[in-house]
Scaffold this active site. Structure first.
Site, PDB file in Angstrom:
ATOM      1  N   SER A  23       0.840  -1.214   0.000  1.00 19.99           N
ATOM      2  CA  SER A  23       0.000   0.000   0.000  1.00 19.99           C
ATOM      3  C   SER A  23       0.871   1.259   0.000  1.00 19.99           C
ATOM      4  O   SER A  23       0.604   2.212  -0.739  1.00 19.99           O
ATOM      5  CB  SER A  23      -0.907   0.021   1.235  1.00 19.99           C
ATOM      6  OG  SER A  23      -1.860  -0.999   1.148  1.00 19.99           O
ATOM      7  N   ARG A  27       1.481   4.209  -3.204  1.00 22.44           N
ATOM      8  CA  ARG A  27       1.265   5.643  -2.943  1.00 22.44           C
ATOM      9  C   ARG A  27       2.537   6.436  -3.144  1.00 22.44           C
ATOM     10  O   ARG A  27       2.501   7.564  -3.650  1.00 22.44           O
ATOM     11  CB  ARG A  27       0.709   5.822  -1.529  1.00 22.44           C
ATOM     12  CG  ARG A  27      -0.760   5.371  -1.437  1.00 22.44           C
ATOM     13  CD  ARG A  27      -1.134   4.988  -0.029  1.00 22.44           C
ATOM     14  NE  ARG A  27      -2.545   4.723   0.148  1.00 22.44           N
ATOM     15  CZ  ARG A  27      -3.151   3.556  -0.107  1.00 22.44           C
ATOM     16  NH1 ARG A  27      -2.454   2.529  -0.579  1.00 22.44           N
ATOM     17  NH2 ARG A  27      -4.446   3.407   0.098  1.00 22.44           N
ATOM     18  N   GLN A 175      -9.072   2.372  -0.679  1.00 25.58           N
ATOM     19  CA  GLN A 175      -8.883   2.558  -2.124  1.00 25.58           C
ATOM     20  C   GLN A 175      -9.860   3.612  -2.639  1.00 25.58           C
ATOM     21  O   GLN A 175      -9.487   4.484  -3.421  1.00 25.58           O
ATOM     22  CB  GLN A 175      -9.081   1.234  -2.854  1.00 25.58           C
ATOM     23  CG  GLN A 175      -7.994   0.225  -2.501  1.00 25.58           C
ATOM     24  CD  GLN A 175      -8.126  -1.084  -3.242  1.00 25.58           C
ATOM     25  OE1 GLN A 175      -9.112  -1.324  -3.936  1.00 25.58           O
ATOM     26  NE2 GLN A 175      -7.128  -1.944  -3.107  1.00 25.58           N
ATOM     27  N   ASP A 320      -7.234  -7.582   5.058  1.00 21.88           N
ATOM     28  CA  ASP A 320      -6.452  -8.512   4.235  1.00 21.88           C
ATOM     29  C   ASP A 320      -5.931  -9.716   5.026  1.00 21.88           C
ATOM     30  O   ASP A 320      -5.397 -10.653   4.443  1.00 21.88           O
ATOM     31  CB  ASP A 320      -5.257  -7.771   3.609  1.00 21.88           C
ATOM     32  CG  ASP A 320      -5.719  -6.769   2.562  1.00 21.88           C
ATOM     33  OD1 ASP A 320      -6.823  -6.927   2.015  1.00 21.88           O
ATOM     34  OD2 ASP A 320      -4.964  -5.809   2.301  1.00 21.88           O
ATOM     35  N   ARG A 351     -13.159 -14.431  -0.535  1.00 21.96           N
ATOM     36  CA  ARG A 351     -12.343 -15.077   0.505  1.00 21.96           C
ATOM     37  C   ARG A 351     -13.164 -15.773   1.578  1.00 21.96           C
ATOM     38  O   ARG A 351     -12.620 -16.619   2.307  1.00 21.96           O
ATOM     39  CB  ARG A 351     -11.367 -14.059   1.120  1.00 21.96           C
ATOM     40  CG  ARG A 351     -10.239 -13.709   0.155  1.00 21.96           C
ATOM     41  CD  ARG A 351      -9.246 -12.732   0.740  1.00 21.96           C
ATOM     42  NE  ARG A 351      -8.150 -12.490  -0.190  1.00 21.96           N
ATOM     43  CZ  ARG A 351      -7.384 -11.402  -0.184  1.00 21.96           C
ATOM     44  NH1 ARG A 351      -7.588 -10.455   0.705  1.00 21.96           N
ATOM     45  NH2 ARG A 351      -6.401 -11.270  -1.059  1.00 21.96           N
TER      46      ARG A 351
HETATM   47  C1  S3P Z   1      -5.682  -1.264   0.006  1.00 22.39           C
HETATM   48  C2  S3P Z   1      -6.895  -1.189   0.622  1.00 22.39           C
HETATM   49  C3  S3P Z   1      -7.729  -2.366   0.920  1.00 22.39           C
HETATM   50  C4  S3P Z   1      -6.927  -3.655   0.860  1.00 22.39           C
HETATM   51  C5  S3P Z   1      -6.036  -3.715  -0.324  1.00 22.39           C
HETATM   52  C6  S3P Z   1      -5.067  -2.544  -0.354  1.00 22.39           C
HETATM   53  C7  S3P Z   1      -4.959  -0.005  -0.275  1.00 22.39           C
HETATM   54  O1  S3P Z   1      -8.779  -2.431  -0.022  1.00 22.39           O
HETATM   55  O2  S3P Z   1      -7.796  -4.768   0.875  1.00 22.39           O
HETATM   56  O3  S3P Z   1      -5.289  -4.924  -0.313  1.00 22.39           O
HETATM   57  O4  S3P Z   1      -3.757  -0.046  -0.569  1.00 22.39           O
HETATM   58  O5  S3P Z   1      -5.587   1.058  -0.189  1.00 22.39           O
HETATM   59  P1  S3P Z   1     -10.125  -1.587   0.224  1.00 22.39           P
HETATM   60  O6  S3P Z   1      -9.711  -0.218   0.521  1.00 22.39           O
HETATM   61  O7  S3P Z   1     -10.950  -1.645  -1.007  1.00 22.39           O
HETATM   62  O8  S3P Z   1     -10.791  -2.297   1.380  1.00 22.39           O
END
Ligand code: S3P
Length: 436
Positions: A23, A27, A175, A320, A351
């Site tokens: 993540s 970014r 996200q 996750d 999942r």
């Molecule tokens: C992530 C946010 C999560 C996560 C994904 C990575 C991110 O998804 O499950 O593996 O980097 O912002 P969601 O924000 O859709 O829950």
């Protein structure tokens, strides 16, 4: 297709260095690409997902150098940003591979640009919901279209003028939040987002470090349009990758593991809170702050776990990690109830369905509804051949199951791990945990 067979060791001891956080890496590349100046990102996450982000940014005209890691630690990525307006029209379709974060965050960057672009991904991405981002991006004035009436990729961006909106997010998704924050940076007025619950805040932290005007007040995030300045990012280790080793160390009867350099941002460390609720013997050592993100080494020891209720606002903070937490639950005493977990249905695979499926074959009693999953801990997992559902976190969770199962666990399509942790099977090998 590759397979790996995991065998239960007598003892499990040693040190692991978790790979760079996925993540944070996405970014660091994206925000520096639209910032002014050159930034050096060290320990960039090694998997396919973060490589897709770099490829797409290059196709948009950003100059990015990537140099392989020397010894341990991830690659160094140097991003030469020339400001948000420097992006140009790509001459081909942008391919996010299997990366949901690339799809959704890049959409915030591409929306409302004075050029056309098309963003798509592999077969796992092309069934994941995009209406959650396309609806608010449309309300912001972006001209965006998706397949299946705006629900699925590919997504086409064809200009528009972004204006700020006040928006109540229907799901606690980092996200979605990050997508709208990225679009909001180029809007004609501020954007105000109300979250139903907290989710990972790496975007907000990094933007602040880059001079961005972004405020968080409880569950409300406000972004004021403006420029960003490049910042170097030393990427912490990924707690989502560390989680496999953390759970392994807790459930194996004779284990002590040290997992080094793990990002423990409270919006990511829900897995630690959940495991502590279950009675885990786990502690932080050498806690430090690395460029605005808290980091620690984590020491775990064999623990007698018991069931717990994991639900509500805790869920987005460990979303996750539920596939591997389910294994901790199977080895614990009593019931573990996961509630409010409907988002698991729209990850790389469903999942909940995948966990119920393999655990049932492994002799574990699991029940599920649309948004809950209950694991009846019996301290016993049956070995066998299980498929990974082409999902990295399912593949690595199955490997953890193999460390405690009565007979070996063979993970089919084990190459899926490369999405976030390409060195996972090498680390397993180094510990002598693979057959043959
Ligand atoms: C992530 C946010 C999560 C996560 C994904 C990575 C991110 O998804 O499950 O593996 O980097 O912002 P969601 O924000 O859709 O829950």
């Amino acid at each position: 297709m590759s397979t790996h067979t995991v065998v239960r060791p007598k003892k499990l001891r040693g040190e692991i260095i978790a790979p760079g956080d996925k993540s944070v890496s996405h970014r660091a590349a994206m925000l520096n690409a639209i910032a002014h100046g050159t930034a050096t990102v060290t320990n960039y996450a090694p998997g396919n997902d973060c490589a897709a982000t770099v490829n797409i940014l290059r196709m948009l005209g950003i100059d990015i150098e990537r140099t392989p890691a020397k010894g341990q630690g991830g690659d160094t990525v140097i991003v030469h940003g020339r400001g948000s307006e420097a992006l140009h029209e790509p001459d081909d379709i942008l391919y996010a591979g299997g990366s949901g974060t690339t799809m959704r965050l890049m959409s915030g960057i591409l929306a409302g640009r004075p050029f056309m672009s098309v963003l798509t991904g592999d077969e796992t991405i092309r069934v994941r919901p995009m209406d959650r981002i396309l609806k608010p991006l449309g309300q912001m004035g972006a001209l965006v279209h998706g397949r299946a009436g705006g629900r699925l990729p590919p997504i086409v961006f064809s200009g528009g003028q972004i204006k700020g909106i006040e928006y109540s997010m229907p799901v606690a998704s980092a996200q979605l939040k990050s997508c709208l924050v990225l679009a909001g940076l180029r809007a004609t007025e501020p954007t105000v987002l109300h979250q139903p619950a907290e989710s990972r805040d790496h975007t907000e932290r990094m933007m602040r470090a880059m001079g961005g005007n972004i405020r968080t007040d409880g569950l409300t995030v406000t972004v004021v349009p403006g420029d960003l300045h490049a910042v170097d990012v030393p990427v912490p280790g990924d707690i989502s990758s560390a989680a496999f080793w953390i759970v392994a160390g807790l459930i194996h009867p004779d284990a002590e593991l040290l997992v080094r350099n793990v990002g423990i941002n409270p919006t990511r460390a829900g897995v630690i809170d959940a495991l502590r609720l279950m009675g885990a013997d786990l502690r932080y050592d050498n806690e430090r702050d690395v460029a605005g993100e808290p980091v620690a080494d984590i020491i775990v020891k064999s623990s007698h776990l018991h069931g717990a209720h994991i639900g509500g606002d805790l869920v987005p903070l460990l979303i996750d990690e539920i596939p591997v937490l389910a294994i901790a639950a199977a080895m614990a005493e009593g019931r573990t109830e996961f509630t409010d977990v409907v988002e698991l249905r729209v990850k790389e695979t469903d999942r909940i369905a995948a966990t119920v499926d393999w655990m049932t074959s492994a002799g574990v009693i699991v029940e599920s509804t649309k948004d809950t999953m209950v694991v009846h801990g019996a301290g016993h997992i049956r070995g066998g051949e299980y498929k990974s559902y082409s999902d990295h976190r399912m593949a690595m969770s199955l490997a953890v199951a193999g460390l405690v199962s009565d007979t070996p666990v063979t993970v089919m399509n084990s190459e899926a791990a490369a999405k976030s942790y390409p060195g996972f099977w090498d680390d397993m090998e180094r510990f002598g945990l693979l057959a043959g």
